[in-house]
Design a protein around this motif. Structure first.
Motif, mmCIF file in Angstrom:
data_model
loop_
_atom_site.group_PDB
_atom_site.id
_atom_site.type_symbol
_atom_site.label_atom_id
_atom_site.label_comp_id
_atom_site.label_asym_id
_atom_site.label_seq_id
_atom_site.Cartn_x
_atom_site.Cartn_y
_atom_site.Cartn_z
ATOM 1 N N GLN A 156 45.870 36.409 47.678
ATOM 2 C CA GLN A 156 44.453 36.191 47.440
ATOM 3 C C GLN A 156 44.232 34.853 47.968
ATOM 4 N N SER A 193 41.654 34.147 50.668
ATOM 5 C CA SER A 193 40.342 33.411 50.598
ATOM 6 C C SER A 193 40.296 32.119 51.168
ATOM 7 N N LYS A 215 31.128 36.268 55.993
ATOM 8 C CA LYS A 215 31.463 37.098 54.973
ATOM 9 C C LYS A 215 32.166 36.326 53.756
ATOM 10 N N LEU A 269 34.939 35.551 50.837
ATOM 11 C CA LEU A 269 35.963 36.024 50.290
ATOM 12 C C LEU A 269 36.390 35.603 49.128
ATOM 13 N N GLU A 272 37.260 37.432 43.381
ATOM 14 C CA GLU A 272 36.855 39.040 42.644
ATOM 15 C C GLU A 272 36.469 39.759 43.976
ATOM 16 N N ASP A 273 36.090 39.112 45.176
ATOM 17 C CA ASP A 273 35.637 39.951 46.356
ATOM 18 C C ASP A 273 37.035 40.435 46.811
ATOM 19 N N TYR A 274 38.250 39.766 46.795
ATOM 20 C CA TYR A 274 39.373 40.192 47.230
ATOM 21 C C TYR A 274 39.796 41.378 46.458
ATOM 22 N N LYS A 299 38.429 43.349 44.722
ATOM 23 C CA LYS A 299 37.320 44.748 44.755
ATOM 24 C C LYS A 299 37.459 45.176 46.230
ATOM 25 N N ALA A 300 38.566 44.663 47.076
ATOM 26 C CA ALA A 300 38.653 45.225 48.462
ATOM 27 C C ALA A 300 39.211 46.516 48.229
#
Lengths: 134, 290
Positions: free
Chosen positions: B66, B70, B87, B89, B92-94, B96-97
């Motif tokens: 991550q 990121s 976009k 990253l 938490e986005d990582y 959720k991918a």
């Protein structure tokens, strides 16, 4: 392209292995000079270059060297099969096979876990050696 | 060839219509022809197997990757032509991918891109007379531990990066302390970790700590993949990292230029890498400001 188009096309070197699978036998080339059990099959021993070869049968026991859980189908034929497990299984006799792990909850999977061969007759012509927990 | 006078300039190019042409998918499919019956396709599964073995052997995992994914995305945000720059990253986005091939999420995997890059190699003497600032290849190393990948025992390192990196640094007569930034071939986030680890930036399994606090990001002490890399800018094989290294050393990188504007060291020495197959071949370059 159907699933049958994805099954291995045996060549002169790999034919004995795939014929063995149809009989539910894991057959490997063993160098008659130095004893190296080799995979993938080939005309020469990668260790001593001898062409003398005999066939040996594996007991079908090994451990998971590594594994991956496919969540995305990379081919339409696998769209209804995800998630499924591809692994490298290291046999007790030495060869390492790319294969599937079946009959195993994904949360129980681990590297170095003992497994044994589980035959999957996928068609008249082709049987695949898969593995399940030992 | 340049030394022998056979030619004066060598152009190294990569161009591909990988997104709409389908050639990349075909090439990757051929790579795993014998494993297709098991549902094993292309490079994603192969590198995922390597990454899983590394998790087992030295305790790496998504927490480490991550920070790589990121961190590179932050560089991409400064690069107007990057594919993913707009976009963000965050951590938490990582997580959720979507999972692609566990342990890899979609964001651990490089882009598929239409486009290309080219570099021109000539003698240092000629390069200094040309319109663009010169960049020198001061060291290179290559190591190809190639064999049937299923039989490989180097999935968790040391990969070819270890010997290739050592050779390149020796040839350039520099140490890791002299390196100002790295452009690492990043087909997957794990590739960046194992390459930096094998080069000696940290010990096995220490990557997570080494990356903590933004080491590779803008403002960090060792910027890595400053265009966003193949994870976040675009995938042009080995030319994504090399072209970025050259442009950084020339000072032509706009908002992402290494130096005071990104709170990083002005670059004199950049390490760049390439690798092929499933960690089956590796090349390392030390590039210096000319």
């Amino acid at each position: 392209m159907t699933y049958n188009d994805l099954t291995p096309t045996p060549d002169a070197d790999s034919k004995p292995f795939w014929e063995g699978c149809r009989n539910h036998e894991l057959l490997f080339q063993k160098c008659a000079e130095c004893g190296e059990i080799r995979w993938p099959p080939g005309i020469l021993c990668p260790r001593c270059h001898s062409q003398e070869v005999e066939m040996v049968q594996s007991g079908g026991k090994g451990t998971i060297y590594s594994y991956v859980i496919y969540h995305q189908p990379f081919h339409p034929e696998f769209a209804d099969k995800v998630p499924y497990v591809v692994a490298i299984v290291e046999l007790e006799e030495g060869p390492m096979l790319i294969t599937n792990i079946v009959e195993c909850p994904h949360e129980s999977l681990a590297c170095d876990m003992p497994v044994q061969v589980h035959w999957d007759d996928v068609s008249e012509e082709c049987t695949l050696p898969k593995f399940r927990p030992a | 060839m340049l030394d022998a006078g056979i030619c004066n300039y060598v152009v190294i190019t990569y161009g591909h219509s990988a997104l709409w042409g389908g050639g990349m998918a075909q090439m990757l499919f051929q790579m795993t022809r014998n494993e297709a019956a098991f549902g094993h396709f292309g490079a994603v599964g192969g590198y995922a197997l390597a990454a899983r073995r590394a998790m087992h052997e030295f305790g790496t995992g998504p927490g480490t990757w991550q920070r790589i994914a990121s961190g590179q995305r932050k560089w991409a945000a400064l690069n107007p032509i990057s594919v993913m720059g707009k976009k963000p990253l965050a951590e938490e986005d990582y997580f959720k991918a979507p999972m692609a091939a566990d342990p890899f999420r979609l964001v651990d995997i490089c882009l598929v891109s239409d486009g290309g890059r080219a570099i021109i190699v000539t003698s240092a003497e000629r390069a200094r007379d040309l319109r663009q600032p010169a960049v020198l290849i001061s060291g290179m190393g290559q190591q190809n531990p190639s064999r049937e990948i299923g039989q490989a025992r180097y999935m968790a390192g040391p990969t070819g990066a270890k010997k290739a990196g050592k050779e390149a640094l020796q040839m350039a007569d520099v140490s890791l302390k002299d390196v100002d930034a790295c452009q690492i071939y990043d087909c997957f986030s794990y590739t960046v970790e194992i390459t930096l680890q094998d080069y000696g930036f940290f010990g096995p399994g220490e990557g997570g700590d080494w990356l903590k606090g933004g080491t590779i990001e803008p403002g960090g002490s060792m910027p890595v993949n400053t265009s966003g890399g193949q994870l976040s800018e675009a995938y042009f094989m080995g030319l994504t990292p090399i072209a970025e290294a050259v442009m950084q050393l020339r000072g032509q990188c706009g908002d992402r230029q290494l130096g005071p504007q990104t709170q990083t060291k002005p670059p004199e020495v950049i390490l760049a890498s390439d690798n092929g197959g499933i960690l089956q071949s590796h090349a390392c370059f030390v590039l210096k400001k000319g």
